[in-house]
Write an enzyme that holds these catalytic residues in place. Structure first.
Site, PDB file in Angstrom:
ATOM      1  N   HIS A  56      18.981  30.617 -35.653  1.00 41.89           N
ATOM      2  CA  HIS A  56      18.907  29.371 -34.879  1.00 41.89           C
ATOM      3  C   HIS A  56      17.631  28.577 -35.178  1.00 41.89           C
ATOM      4  O   HIS A  56      17.709  27.430 -35.585  1.00 41.89           O
ATOM      5  CB  HIS A  56      18.999  29.702 -33.376  1.00 41.89           C
ATOM      6  CG  HIS A  56      18.963  28.502 -32.485  1.00 41.89           C
ATOM      7  ND1 HIS A  56      19.693  28.389 -31.328  1.00 41.89           N
ATOM      8  CD2 HIS A  56      18.269  27.340 -32.573  1.00 41.89           C
ATOM      9  CE1 HIS A  56      19.469  27.215 -30.762  1.00 41.89           C
ATOM     10  NE2 HIS A  56      18.592  26.566 -31.491  1.00 41.89           N
TER      11      HIS A  56
ATOM     12  N   HIS B  33      10.294  23.320 -30.251  1.00 41.57           N
ATOM     13  CA  HIS B  33      11.386  24.102 -30.847  1.00 41.57           C
ATOM     14  C   HIS B  33      12.012  23.289 -31.963  1.00 41.57           C
ATOM     15  O   HIS B  33      12.183  22.073 -31.826  1.00 41.57           O
ATOM     16  CB  HIS B  33      12.439  24.418 -29.776  1.00 41.57           C
ATOM     17  CG  HIS B  33      13.761  24.872 -30.325  1.00 41.57           C
ATOM     18  ND1 HIS B  33      13.904  26.031 -31.050  1.00 41.57           N
ATOM     19  CD2 HIS B  33      15.000  24.318 -30.269  1.00 41.57           C
ATOM     20  CE1 HIS B  33      15.178  26.158 -31.411  1.00 41.57           C
ATOM     21  NE2 HIS B  33      15.857  25.132 -30.953  1.00 41.57           N
TER      22      HIS B  33
END
Ligand code: 2HA
Ligand code: ZN
Length: 281
Positions: free
Chosen positions: A216, A145
């Site tokens: 994000h 991520h």
């Protein structure tokens, strides 16, 4: 102890070197400011045993979510609150070698996360995504991520429909459809670090190796660090081109709402400056 240290030199482990190099690359790309981003990589006991003393007594941490399907599995993970920038010089503080206990309700920390560190705050999304990917790909190993800049930018200027988002990326670089024919999953905006976002990410991971978290960042998966990194790198390249060519005519189609900012502040226990958020009751 010195004898043990000489025998088990984790600095020689290929998986440690790979984590140190990858986190440094990601930080240099500007995708992992501060403590942004996290990586977990599945390891077999055979990969771990030459480098870590598995006779010691590990530190145990309870999991707030059970992962029975991962019982007995080893992972190298980035630590919660740790900066990718610092992994290269201080892997023992910033990384951890963990194993899921037999009941799937807790993990053992065998190396790293020194100074009482915890695994990544996105462990739920990582573990649940590993389970989802292993079901469709026996060779799956890595969940990654980060806060890839232009992917985030595109979640403001492009609609969040995953079919049209995928198509827009495919149209930007000839390679894209070849690299991620399975397309890109897109979640609605959600509070990070929760079991819920973990479950939703994993649901998307059953069909896509890339999942976007609007405003994000992105999750990528793969059978190797190179594959997960390369997927994100390619999507980010396409998003960069999209942003460059649309920068003169696109407006913002969505953003993080005041209500969502307020939920975020509540979830993380901070008080936003008065008079900025406009919340109707
Ligand atoms: O702080 O990127 O999503 C690490 C993160 C949370
Ligand atoms: Zn993040």
């Amino acid at each position: 102890m010195q004898e043990a240290n000489r025998k088990f030199d984790i600095r020689k482990a290929p998986f440690l070197k790979e984590m140190m190099e990858t986190t440094q690359h990601m930080w240099r790309f500007g995708w992992d400011e501060r403590n942004g981003g996290n990586i977990s990589r599945l390891l077999t006991e055979d990969e771990v045993a030459p480098f870590v003393d598995l006779q010691q007594t590990p530190r145990i941490l309870q999991l707030p979510f059970p992962v029975a399907e991962l019982a007995g599995r080893y992972f190298i993970v980035t630590g919660s609150g740790k900066y990718f920038k610092n992994v290269k010089d201080n892997p023992e503080d910033t990384l951890g070698l963990i194993r899921v206990q037999e009941d799937g309700a807790s993990i053992e920390i065998w190396w790293g996360l020194a100074n009482g560190g915890q695994p990544t705050s996105e462990l739920a999304a990582h573990f649940m995504s590993h389970m989802a990917r292993l079901k469709v790909d026996a060779n799956h190993r890595v969940i990654m991520h980060n806060h890839a800049t232009n992917i985030i930018a595109m979640t403001f200027t492009h609609e969040l429909d995953e079919k049209s988002f995928t198509k827009a990326l495919w149209q930007m670089c000839t390679e894209c459809i070849v690299v991620f024919p399975d397309g890109i999953g897109v979640l609605p905006w959600m509070v990070p670090g929760t079991k819920q976002i973990g479950e939703e990410t994993a649901r998307k991971m059953a069909e896509h190796r890339l999942v976007v978290w609007p405003h994000h960042g992105i999750f990528g998966s793969g059978s190797s660090m190179d594959e997960a990194f390369g997927l994100i790198e390619t999507a980010e390249k396409a998003a960069t081109i999209y942003t460059l060519i649309h920068s003169h005519r696109s407006g913002v189609k969505q953003t993080i709402s005041d209500r969502e900012l307020s939920e975020l502040a509540q979830a993380f226990g901070v008080t936003p400056r008065q008079g900025i958020l406009q919340l109707e009751n």
